[in-house]
Enzyme design. Sequence first.
Site, PDB file in Angstrom:
ATOM      1  N   GLN A  35       0.832  -1.202   0.000  1.00 37.24           N
ATOM      2  CA  GLN A  35       0.000   0.000   0.000  1.00 37.24           C
ATOM      3  C   GLN A  35       0.867   1.253   0.000  1.00 37.24           C
ATOM      4  O   GLN A  35       0.559   2.232  -0.668  1.00 37.24           O
ATOM      5  CB  GLN A  35      -0.925  -0.019   1.216  1.00 37.24           C
ATOM      6  CG  GLN A  35      -1.889   1.145   1.302  1.00 37.24           C
ATOM      7  CD  GLN A  35      -2.801   1.056   2.507  1.00 37.24           C
ATOM      8  OE1 GLN A  35      -2.681   0.132   3.321  1.00 37.24           O
ATOM      9  NE2 GLN A  35      -3.707   2.009   2.642  1.00 37.24           N
ATOM     10  N   TYR A  36       1.942   1.198   0.732  1.00 36.92           N
ATOM     11  CA  TYR A  36       2.900   2.304   0.722  1.00 36.92           C
ATOM     12  C   TYR A  36       4.244   1.730   0.265  1.00 36.92           C
ATOM     13  O   TYR A  36       4.419   1.402  -0.889  1.00 36.92           O
ATOM     14  CB  TYR A  36       2.954   2.974   2.090  1.00 36.92           C
ATOM     15  CG  TYR A  36       1.606   3.541   2.502  1.00 36.92           C
ATOM     16  CD1 TYR A  36       1.123   4.702   1.902  1.00 36.92           C
ATOM     17  CD2 TYR A  36       0.801   2.903   3.447  1.00 36.92           C
ATOM     18  CE1 TYR A  36      -0.128   5.216   2.241  1.00 36.92           C
ATOM     19  CE2 TYR A  36      -0.451   3.407   3.788  1.00 36.92           C
ATOM     20  CZ  TYR A  36      -0.904   4.562   3.181  1.00 36.92           C
ATOM     21  OH  TYR A  36      -2.133   5.065   3.514  1.00 36.92           O
ATOM     22  N   ALA A  89       0.567   4.717  -2.092  1.00 40.60           N
ATOM     23  CA  ALA A  89       1.596   5.259  -2.987  1.00 40.60           C
ATOM     24  C   ALA A  89       1.675   4.330  -4.184  1.00 40.60           C
ATOM     25  O   ALA A  89       1.681   3.102  -4.030  1.00 40.60           O
ATOM     26  CB  ALA A  89       2.946   5.341  -2.281  1.00 40.60           C
ATOM     27  N   GLU A 373      -1.451 -31.058 -17.773  1.00 41.85           N
ATOM     28  CA  GLU A 373      -0.124 -31.262 -17.196  1.00 41.85           C
ATOM     29  C   GLU A 373       0.018 -30.421 -15.932  1.00 41.85           C
ATOM     30  O   GLU A 373      -0.411 -29.268 -15.885  1.00 41.85           O
ATOM     31  CB  GLU A 373       0.944 -30.890 -18.219  1.00 41.85           C
ATOM     32  CG  GLU A 373       2.335 -31.346 -17.853  1.00 41.85           C
ATOM     33  CD  GLU A 373       3.324 -31.154 -19.001  1.00 41.85           C
ATOM     34  OE1 GLU A 373       4.486 -31.550 -18.829  1.00 41.85           O
ATOM     35  OE2 GLU A 373       2.930 -30.602 -20.045  1.00 41.85           O
ATOM     36  N   ASP A 402      14.260 -15.060  -7.122  1.00 42.49           N
ATOM     37  CA  ASP A 402      15.338 -15.965  -7.537  1.00 42.49           C
ATOM     38  C   ASP A 402      15.234 -16.501  -8.961  1.00 42.49           C
ATOM     39  O   ASP A 402      15.867 -17.513  -9.276  1.00 42.49           O
ATOM     40  CB  ASP A 402      15.418 -17.173  -6.592  1.00 42.49           C
ATOM     41  CG  ASP A 402      15.636 -16.802  -5.140  1.00 42.49           C
ATOM     42  OD1 ASP A 402      15.982 -15.639  -4.878  1.00 42.49           O
ATOM     43  OD2 ASP A 402      15.469 -17.670  -4.271  1.00 42.49           O
ATOM     44  N   GLU A 479      21.865 -13.119  -1.946  1.00 37.98           N
ATOM     45  CA  GLU A 479      22.761 -14.025  -1.244  1.00 37.98           C
ATOM     46  C   GLU A 479      23.806 -14.556  -2.230  1.00 37.98           C
ATOM     47  O   GLU A 479      24.954 -14.142  -2.228  1.00 37.98           O
ATOM     48  CB  GLU A 479      21.935 -15.158  -0.638  1.00 37.98           C
ATOM     49  CG  GLU A 479      22.681 -16.151   0.207  1.00 37.98           C
ATOM     50  CD  GLU A 479      21.716 -17.216   0.716  1.00 37.98           C
ATOM     51  OE1 GLU A 479      21.563 -17.328   1.938  1.00 37.98           O
ATOM     52  OE2 GLU A 479      21.103 -17.922  -0.120  1.00 37.98           O
ATOM     53  N   GLU A 483      25.501 -17.590  -8.201  1.00 41.47           N
ATOM     54  CA  GLU A 483      24.429 -18.159  -9.015  1.00 41.47           C
ATOM     55  C   GLU A 483      23.890 -17.128  -9.998  1.00 41.47           C
ATOM     56  O   GLU A 483      23.430 -17.492 -11.092  1.00 41.47           O
ATOM     57  CB  GLU A 483      23.325 -18.717  -8.118  1.00 41.47           C
ATOM     58  CG  GLU A 483      23.735 -20.007  -7.425  1.00 41.47           C
ATOM     59  CD  GLU A 483      22.615 -20.662  -6.636  1.00 41.47           C
ATOM     60  OE1 GLU A 483      22.268 -21.807  -6.960  1.00 41.47           O
ATOM     61  OE2 GLU A 483      22.108 -20.032  -5.680  1.00 41.47           O
ATOM     62  N   ASN A 714      47.267 -27.997 -44.647  1.00 42.03           N
ATOM     63  CA  ASN A 714      48.013 -27.115 -45.557  1.00 42.03           C
ATOM     64  C   ASN A 714      48.309 -25.750 -44.947  1.00 42.03           C
ATOM     65  O   ASN A 714      48.853 -24.867 -45.611  1.00 42.03           O
ATOM     66  CB  ASN A 714      47.271 -26.948 -46.886  1.00 42.03           C
ATOM     67  CG  ASN A 714      45.918 -26.276 -46.712  1.00 42.03           C
ATOM     68  OD1 ASN A 714      45.461 -26.100 -45.581  1.00 42.03           O
ATOM     69  ND2 ASN A 714      45.281 -25.920 -47.818  1.00 42.03           N
ATOM     70  N   ASP A 723      42.061 -30.556 -47.096  1.00 45.00           N
ATOM     71  CA  ASP A 723      42.765 -31.303 -46.052  1.00 45.00           C
ATOM     72  C   ASP A 723      42.446 -32.796 -46.125  1.00 45.00           C
ATOM     73  O   ASP A 723      43.312 -33.639 -45.857  1.00 45.00           O
ATOM     74  CB  ASP A 723      42.398 -30.729 -44.681  1.00 45.00           C
ATOM     75  CG  ASP A 723      42.770 -29.263 -44.568  1.00 45.00           C
ATOM     76  OD1 ASP A 723      43.965 -28.949 -44.630  1.00 45.00           O
ATOM     77  OD2 ASP A 723      41.853 -28.438 -44.432  1.00 45.00           O
ATOM     78  N   ASP A 752      46.850 -39.546 -30.468  1.00 43.70           N
ATOM     79  CA  ASP A 752      47.304 -40.821 -29.905  1.00 43.70           C
ATOM     80  C   ASP A 752      48.733 -41.154 -30.314  1.00 43.70           C
ATOM     81  O   ASP A 752      49.227 -42.255 -30.066  1.00 43.70           O
ATOM     82  CB  ASP A 752      46.363 -41.957 -30.324  1.00 43.70           C
ATOM     83  CG  ASP A 752      46.385 -42.222 -31.827  1.00 43.70           C
ATOM     84  OD1 ASP A 752      47.013 -41.416 -32.569  1.00 43.70           O
ATOM     85  OD2 ASP A 752      45.770 -43.215 -32.262  1.00 43.70           O
TER      86      ASP A 752
END
Length: 773
Positions: A35-36, A89, A373, A402, A479, A483, A714, A723, A752
């Site tokens: 409200q305010y 407000a 769903e 978050d 916090e 993240e 090359n 190539d 390898d």
Amino acid sequence: MPPGAKVPQAEIYKTSNLQGAVPTNSWESSILWNQYSLPIYAHPLTFKFKAEGIEVGKPALGGSGIAYFGAHKNDFTVGHSSVYTFPDARADKISDFAVDAVMASGSGSIKATLMKGSPYAYFVFTGGNPRIDFSGTPTVFYGDSGSQCLGVTINGVNYGLFAPSGSKWQGIGTGTITCILPAGKNYFSIAVLPDNTVSTLTYYKDYAYCFVTDTKVEWSYNETESTLTTTFTAEVSVKEGTNKGTILALYPHQWRNNPHILPLPYTYSTLRGIMKTIQGTSFKTVYRYHGILPNLPDKGTYDREALNRYINELALQADAPVAVDTYWFGKHLGKLSCALPIAEQLGNISAKDRFISFMKSSLEDWFTAKEGETAKLFYYDSNWGTLIGYPSSYGSDEELNDHHFHYGYFLHAAAQIALRDPQWASRDNWGAMVELLIKDIANWDRNDTRFPFLRNFDPYEGHSWASGHAGFADGNNQESSSEAINAWQAIILWGEATGNKTIRDLGIYLYTTEVEAVCNYWFDLYKDIFSPSYGHNYASMVWGGKYCHEIWWNGTNSEKHGINFLPITAASLYLGKDPNYIKQNYEEMLRECGTSQPPNWKDIQYMYYALYDPAAAKNMWNESIVPEDGESKAHTYHWICNLDSLGLPDFSVTADTPLYSVFNKNNIRTYVVYNASSSAKKVTFSDGKVMTVGPHSMAVSTGSESEVLAGDLNGDGKINSTDISLMKRYLLKQIVDLPVEDDIKAADINKDGKVNSTDMSILKRVILRNYPL
């Protein structure tokens, strides 16, 4: 929307002028939800809307032990001479770092303009005059009933009260002063002053009639220089006089090492350290962007057999997340996102396929909603303009808390898929839904009114806020800064993987800026933010009105520290900006725990410590340690052993590409670059090092040796049919040398030590873009 699902309150305290999606998760958000309002921390001033008007204060600083405060206090209330109580407000306009709010009753109203980093507050009255109710009787150090302005001191704080020319003052010498506005002039402003000299009051008066009407932030990433430039602009309307500027107070992360500003002699001591002032309507900051990587390279001092065993163990658990809400399911996706590249490096195709299959199917499930769903879906709330994932957690539904934490994990998984499967990431497939998630937390498109501009990010304070409503006496809070940074690095990766430079540059802006803020306000790396009485070298949470050594749950001190490290990814190297600080942070954690080793979250702590002493971290870690829920043995082992081999991050060198990192061990640098594009890329580092990196591949080079692009036989910097032809002739012994320097290194694609038909097969797959080099 699933049956029984919760959504934010229907009532939004705004006027009809505030159209489109509603900005939340900001410093001023409590205006919209109440409200305010609760205290609003604009720094250096604080405010609070109440029935009688708008409280104004300059916080006194103090505290020790668990928290240090700069809490709002009411030095005076700006009220209305004809209205003693307002019904509410309401936000009337919210720009990038300012808010207009209106209190109205009948024919009487006050419109207040509050701006982050402004020593001023601006008011427009209808149907009456400004009535200033002080918390005591102020000392008037300048002015009388006929002066245009007054200089007052209350509770040890100095203020200027600025009225239109021709105004009169009543009540001087009492606790209530009323300004009688002249006919045709309805404006009034106040400013908190650095001192009580007449010269300072006069200087502030010169700009007190330049009312801020809009604020804007713009950013630009210079890829060649690896710099991020951010420009802050305030538009003003001049009520009277000839001056056209204002006074802006800059936070430490804005003025530190900034040659582009000319500070005034006026400063403010605040919870965020010293705020320095400048005169004008615009300023800019320029930061170095030090790059990120999608993963660390395959250069670790690990036992590959053990590492592969850890990957196989994780693969068996790939489809068994801890929970299905957006946060904990997201953390599971984040865990797999970090393990996927390791499986590829080991050649563990079975685990790689299992990881990516689960990541794809999971995201597709979440991105699809079917009739009836009830879980694993997103719902768009058109009242507030937000995308809510269900099942929700930690108030992400009713309070819009978050979202950047939760969705950042989804974005990281999507980006890792996009680096491997551009078709999956196309807008015609799943890319458009991924971009909706980005827009919910960090909408960059001002023309897209479905979402607010940069919901979670505070452009002026330089970091994110977690609470959707900011309904606390201490203001908003965050916090886990790490993240937040996880979300921003995911946006960089997504933008680069999909070739969308606008999104990539958005991510670079958010990532680079928040890293600067974290180094200042969470870690105090420069030793000028935290008060000595606080007694800690680290803040677990930063609020508008305090910083503290506490978290939202009853956790250990290891968790209080680790919450601002996790999730550790190849974009977490910023944590190593000051290795000595890492040692101090780690040792403080142990002192607080009263143990020689962390009681829990050992993997997080050792990964962090590896940015100071990787060899010691390697010795401390062992496979019996239970991973934090978003971590895995494989990734922890891979991270620590790579740093043991590569050395610590070297922030003195930059590159002209977004996905890179530089390491230094025993004064020998190792350069790592990932090229997400479909063609070879030449990369130049600021120390002169040059590398050529193949498409969709990572390259690593140590020292000043010339870099050989595997498959480029090359030496033309490209991998194509030429190539293939050269490889065929070489294998058939039609030629004994290849055109490229160090031909064996170029032709031995699988490294390898042999050049044979396997390398030919890989080369063909590289050209077909279904094998990452």
